[in-house]
Design an enzyme around this catalytic site. Structure first.
Site, PDB file in Angstrom:
ATOM      1  N   GLY A  15      -8.899   3.333  -8.783  1.00  0.00           N
ATOM      2  CA  GLY A  15      -7.666   3.499  -8.214  1.00  0.00           C
ATOM      3  C   GLY A  15      -8.109   4.355  -6.508  1.00  0.00           C
ATOM      4  O   GLY A  15      -7.317   5.021  -6.173  1.00  0.00           O
ATOM      5  N   HIS A 113      -8.852  -7.375  -1.305  1.00  0.00           N
ATOM      6  CA  HIS A 113      -9.796  -8.303  -1.852  1.00  0.00           C
ATOM      7  C   HIS A 113     -11.160  -8.040  -1.235  1.00  0.00           C
ATOM      8  O   HIS A 113     -11.194  -8.043   0.013  1.00  0.00           O
ATOM      9  CB  HIS A 113      -9.490 -10.009  -2.013  1.00  0.00           C
ATOM     10  CG  HIS A 113     -10.755 -10.656  -2.712  1.00  0.00           C
ATOM     11  ND1 HIS A 113     -10.460 -10.736  -4.113  1.00  0.00           N
ATOM     12  CD2 HIS A 113     -11.642 -11.534  -2.115  1.00  0.00           C
ATOM     13  CE1 HIS A 113     -11.727 -11.491  -4.444  1.00  0.00           C
ATOM     14  NE2 HIS A 113     -12.189 -11.992  -3.206  1.00  0.00           N
ATOM     15  N   GLU A 178     -12.302  -1.085   3.073  1.00  0.00           N
ATOM     16  CA  GLU A 178     -11.037  -1.120   2.261  1.00  0.00           C
ATOM     17  C   GLU A 178      -9.974  -0.061   2.657  1.00  0.00           C
ATOM     18  O   GLU A 178      -8.723  -0.108   2.808  1.00  0.00           O
ATOM     19  CB  GLU A 178     -11.376  -1.346   0.870  1.00  0.00           C
ATOM     20  CG  GLU A 178     -11.948  -2.462   0.485  1.00  0.00           C
ATOM     21  CD  GLU A 178     -12.167  -2.792  -0.969  1.00  0.00           C
ATOM     22  OE1 GLU A 178     -11.283  -2.480  -1.688  1.00  0.00           O
ATOM     23  OE2 GLU A 178     -13.357  -3.105  -1.285  1.00  0.00           O
TER      24      GLU A 178
HETATM   25  C1  GRF Z   1     -11.676  -2.735  -4.665  1.00  0.00           C
HETATM   26  O1  GRF Z   1     -13.004  -3.261  -4.346  1.00  0.00           O
HETATM   27  C2  GRF Z   1     -10.658  -3.929  -4.312  1.00  0.00           C
HETATM   28  O2  GRF Z   1     -10.772  -4.613  -3.191  1.00  0.00           O
HETATM   29  C3  GRF Z   1     -10.848  -4.884  -5.747  1.00  0.00           C
HETATM   30  O3  GRF Z   1     -11.024  -3.955  -6.847  1.00  0.00           O
HETATM   31  C4  GRF Z   1     -11.728  -2.767  -6.294  1.00  0.00           C
HETATM   32  C5  GRF Z   1     -10.962  -1.832  -6.727  1.00  0.00           C
HETATM   33  O4  GRF Z   1     -11.344  -0.398  -6.452  1.00  0.00           O
HETATM   34  N1  GRF Z   1      -9.684  -5.552  -5.907  1.00  0.00           N
HETATM   35  P1  GRF Z   1     -10.574   0.702  -6.485  1.00  0.00           P
HETATM   36  O5  GRF Z   1      -9.655   0.832  -8.078  1.00  0.00           O
HETATM   37  O6  GRF Z   1      -9.282   0.635  -5.445  1.00  0.00           O
HETATM   38  O7  GRF Z   1     -11.301   2.099  -6.518  1.00  0.00           O
END
Ligand code: GRF
Length: 194
Positions: A15, A113, A178
């Site tokens: 999360g 992603h 991200e």
């Molecule tokens: C992230 O790397 C996202 O891009 C992928 O799954 C991972 C989730 O990480 N879809 P988090 O749960 O947001 O820490």
């Protein structure tokens, strides 16, 4: 001025992207607020994080407790509709969504992603980028369609792959990006939501 848009976030695990969105779109944000976090399993660490961050509606719909995928997805839809969600953000949500679910939120559902799409759809993105000898990796926010990791791209950002990188070091560098990209992409997508 119009009311803040209402964001629902779907998670399956840690999360950290959800937390980034909940902080960026908190209760004082006039543009949009994360009002719901739903997980597909009660053990998702992000549920505690969401509660600690004060997200108003946090709930687990345990996949295994529904008789079918359709009923499970209907439960998610019911929660999202009860909360009048304008935009759904997938953030580490690990289940493929059905055509019907995608249709319900067409143009109103984003995913993040960890690759430079269209490269490396699916899992093990960092491992595959390293194995290919790529010099850059990155992340992409895109609209969700029934085809895995294939909807229109809202935003993308890259980071370098450096000598000695492992899957873990690269994943960490991409994840930091991200957390920058997702709130920016949500702001951009919100402009198109009435
Ligand atoms: C992230 O790397 C996202 O891009 C992928 O799954 C991972 C989730 O990480 N879809 P988090 O749960 O947001 O820490």
């Amino acid at each position: 001025m119009s009311l803040p848009k209402r964001i629902g976030v779907l998670i399956s695990g840690r999360g950290s992207n959800m937390a980034t969105l909940a902080r960026a779109f908190g209760p004082d944000n006039p543009q949009a607020q994360v009002v719901t976090v739903l997980a597909d399993n009660a053990a998702a660490q992000g549920l505690t994080l969401a509660r600690d961050l004060g997200v108003p509606h946090v709930h687990a719909c345990e996949y295994g407790q529904y008789a079918s995928k359709a009923l499970f997805e209907q439960a998610l839809i019911d929660h999202l509709q009860q909360q009048n969600i304008d935009l759904v953000c997938l953030a580490g949500y690990m289940r493929l969504l059905s055509r019907d679910f995608c249709a319900q939120f067409a143009g109103k559902m984003l995913n993040i992603h960890p690759s430079l799409l269209p490269l490396y759809k699916g899992l093990d993105t960092h491992q595959r980028a390293l194995a290919a000898g790529d010099t850059r990796a990155g992340c992409t926010v895109h609209y969700v369609t029934p085809q895995l990791d294939s909807g229109d791209i809202v935003a993308q950002a890259s980071v370098p792959i450096v000598a000695g990188d492992t899957e873990a070091t690269l994943a960490q560098r991409v994840l930091r990006m991200e957390h920058v990209l997702y709130p920016q992409a949500v702001r951009a997508a919100l402009v198109n939501i009435a």
